[in-house]
Design an enzyme around this catalytic site. Structure first.
Site, short mmCIF file in Angstrom:
data_model
loop_
_atom_site.label_atom_id
_atom_site.label_comp_id
_atom_site.label_asym_id
_atom_site.label_seq_id
_atom_site.Cartn_x
_atom_site.Cartn_y
_atom_site.Cartn_z
N ARG A 247 0.83 -1.21 0.00
CA ARG A 247 0.00 0.00 0.00
C ARG A 247 0.87 1.25 0.00
NH1 ARG A 247 -4.90 1.96 -1.42
NH2 ARG A 247 -6.18 2.72 0.30
N SER B 154 -10.05 -1.38 0.72
CA SER B 154 -11.04 -2.46 0.69
C SER B 154 -10.58 -3.64 -0.15
CB SER B 154 -12.37 -1.94 0.14
OG SER B 154 -12.92 -0.97 0.99
N THR C 297 -9.62 0.05 -9.89
CA THR C 297 -8.52 -0.82 -9.46
C THR C 297 -8.46 -1.93 -10.50
OG1 THR C 297 -8.97 -0.29 -7.13
CG2 THR C 297 -7.76 -2.30 -7.51
#
Length: 600
Positions: free
Chosen positions: A111, A476, A409
């Site tokens: 991330r 998420s 995404t």
């Protein structure tokens, strides 16, 4: 409950035969572009992604003897070329893999991170949140990219091929070009106004000043050169040296057209922030479900905890015996409850006290699951519970709405001949990320920091997802691998922002409980409830009589034309792999296997 193993295996073989009579892919188009096929079965390994060129890159690696990790990196690099508005080296993601040699599932948190100077008021001015658009299209929203470091971490752990070799298919694709399809053109059109405000972005993605034409060839020589540089120097070249300096310059002084009227805020990213970046290798989340072990991504992603809590809640109900309306009612309510807990408790564990173990306990799920009434819908926003001190049907604190999360995404799934499996979700956040192309480098920068809450979701309610120095924003993304008796049976994941969680949950329950073949579970019309006043429905459910049945229970709905874009792989009982992708969402996905016609 879940069918006995022998019966389930026979059903899987029959369904696979019905879905793919030969397993062969359609012939390539006249321009050489691989055809998109949503389902394929065969031996030697499998790849499923949204793009045929990317899936073909992964298959080529498997065919040449590379393993699933190698193929995943090659596929992801190709997606950075053909899906540049969804992913690329300017972004980050989460990598979940099953290592057949050890029999373990491992994960890599790649991330993006906030600058060291970030505070809880990063997106506030004069005590108030700035407009979302001013964070979205700005240097302020750019986090330190994690994707290149993720590739290197994965290869260091389990890869067998050097990075430079795995980048070559993507480098060639960027240099020689790929064929523009409807999705690429429509996503460019969606971003046209803001792309025109950045000369480098406009020059690259609006060639000749116009939208790319469907069927034309799109080339990105700057990205080809950047991939070649990473191949020669390693991924560290993005975190130190000239490339890192170019990224920092673009963030701190966004290259905006002087005639633009848009407010483009600078960011505070430094070369020190890039040098300090590191991925995190960590244990996955795990829950038991119907005798299977479901593994996914632990925080900083909320995917594993939220999908896991919902599965634990649903574990007590025989979903396979329910009507369609009652199944969807339980699915919606379990999603609502788990999202209420996600909002209160999940953030970056390096900065927040996240009760991951307690959120995934069956005891807590039972305490929360008792809120579900088969005859009446709950209302949102729903108050969270207290996972450390669960009380049946109890609440812990004030309800807070779910904050906004961008929906773009991409996801890929890979399996190889040795039984290794990868489930990998990667992103640059919004469609088109920040809109800022690093000059001369050919890739867009993320706007991932907009996944932080700009301000607390509700006054006086603790929010674990506020910005902070070096902090990872909550995600998420839910790359998932399912094992039975220690061996992989399927892997799945999806793009879609916060709808990723409900997409993965619905795909899993549709396949494991409702008996849908994996490809049909992926294709089924979707619902998404995220602790909001209404549940999103795709047209297939919006136009169905089941909507009226659910409305009679008090469920409220709003329409969403498309939710998620999942891919998956599945190990069939006879040793073949089944790869599955979308049939229509995002123009359909691409499923491929190494040997569709039998063992080599």
């Amino acid at each position: 409950m879940r069918r006995p193993a022998a019966a389930r295996q026979l059903a899987l073989l029959a369904l696979a035969g019905a879905l793919v009579s030969t397993g062969a892919a359609a012939p390539p188009a006249a321009d050489g572009t691989p055809a998109k096929v949503p389902v394929a079965t065969g031996y030697g390994g499998a790849v499923a992604s949204v793009d045929a060129d990317a899936s073909a890159a992964g298959i080529a690696v498997l065919r040449s003897g590379g393993n699933a990790v190698d193929a995943a990196v090659a596929t992801a690099a190709a997606l950075g070329v053909t899906e540049p508005y969804s992913a690329g080296i300017g972004g980050g993601g989460y990598f979940v893999y099953y290592d057949a040699r050890s029999g373990r599932v491992r994960t890599i948190d790649g991330r993006e991170t906030a600058p060291a100077t970030a505070t809880a008021t990063l997106f506030q001015e004069n005590g108030l949140p700035i407009p979302f658009a001013e964070g979205q299209t700005s240097g302020l929203g750019v986090g330190v990219p994690g994707t290149p470091a993720t590739w290197q971490s994965a290869l260091d752990a389990c890869g067998t091929r050097p990075l430079r070799q795995l980048l070559r298919p993507a480098e060639k694709l960027a240099r020689d070009g790929f064929t523009v399809d409807d999705t690429f053109r429509s996503q460019t059109a969606l971003n046209e106004a803001r792309f025109r405000d950045f000369p480098d972005t406009s020059e690259l993605f609006l060639p000749g000043g116009v939208l790319p034409v469907v069927g034309s060839t799109f080339k990105n020589p700057d990205l080809a050169a950047t991939y070649a540089e990473l191949g020669r120097k390693g991924t560290g070249a993005l975190y130190r040296g000239p490339l890192a300096e170019d990224i920092v310059q673009a963030v701190r002084t966004p290259p905006v057209d002087p005639a633009a009227t848009r407010v483009v805020r600078p960011g505070d990213l430094t070369t020190g922030d890039l040098r300090a970046y590191a991925t995190k290798r960590q244990d996955p989340t795990r829950v038991g479900y119907r005798g299977l072990d479901v593994y996914s991504m632990a925080p900083s992603s909320s995917g594993g905890t939220t999908v896991g809590e919902a599965l634990n809640i649903l574990e007590r109900t025989d979903l396979g015996s329910l009507s369609e309306a009652q199944y969807l009612h339980r699915f919606i309510e379990a999603s609502r409850i788990s999202f209420a807990d996600r909002g209160r408790w999940v953030g970056d564990p390096a900065a927040e006290d996240v009760p991951t173990r307690e959120l995934l306990s069956q005891r807590y799920a039972d305490a929360r699951g008792c809120l579900i009434d088969p005859g009446k819908a709950l209302t949102s926003p729903l108050a969270p519970g207290d996972p450390r001190h669960p009380v049946a049907c109890g609440a812990a604190g004030q309800a807070a709405p779910t904050t906004y999360e961008g929906e773009n995404t991409t996801h890929l799934t890979v399996a190889d001949r040795w039984g290794n499996v990868v489930s990998y979700t990667l992103t640059i956040e919004s469609t088109g990320g920040s809109g800022i192309t690093v000059p001369g480098r050919g890739f867009l920068l993320n706007n991932e920091l907009t996944d932080f809450s700009f301000a607390p979701a509700a006054p006086g309610v603790p929010d674990p997802n506020l910005p902070g120095p070096g902090k990872r924003p909550r995600s998420s993304m839910s790359p998932t691998i399912v094992l039975e008796d220690g061996r992989p049976v399927l892997a799945v994941g999806s793009p879609g922002g916060a709808t990723i969680i409900t997409t993965v949950l619905q795909t899993l329950t549709g396949h494991l409980d409702r008996g849908l073949p994996l490809a049909e579970a992926i294709a089924a019309p979707r619902a998404s409830q995220r602790n909001q006043t209404t549940t999103e429905l795709e047209p297939g459910l919006w136009d169905s009589p089941v909507r009226a049945e659910l409305e009679a229970l008090g469920q409220g709905f709003r329409q969403n034309p498309e939710i998620g874009a999942a891919t998956g792989v599945q190990r069939l009982p006879d040793g073949r792999w089944l790869a599955a992708a979308e049939k229509t969402r995002r123009g359909g996905g691409s499923a491929m296997v190494v040997h569709p016609h039998g063992k080599p």
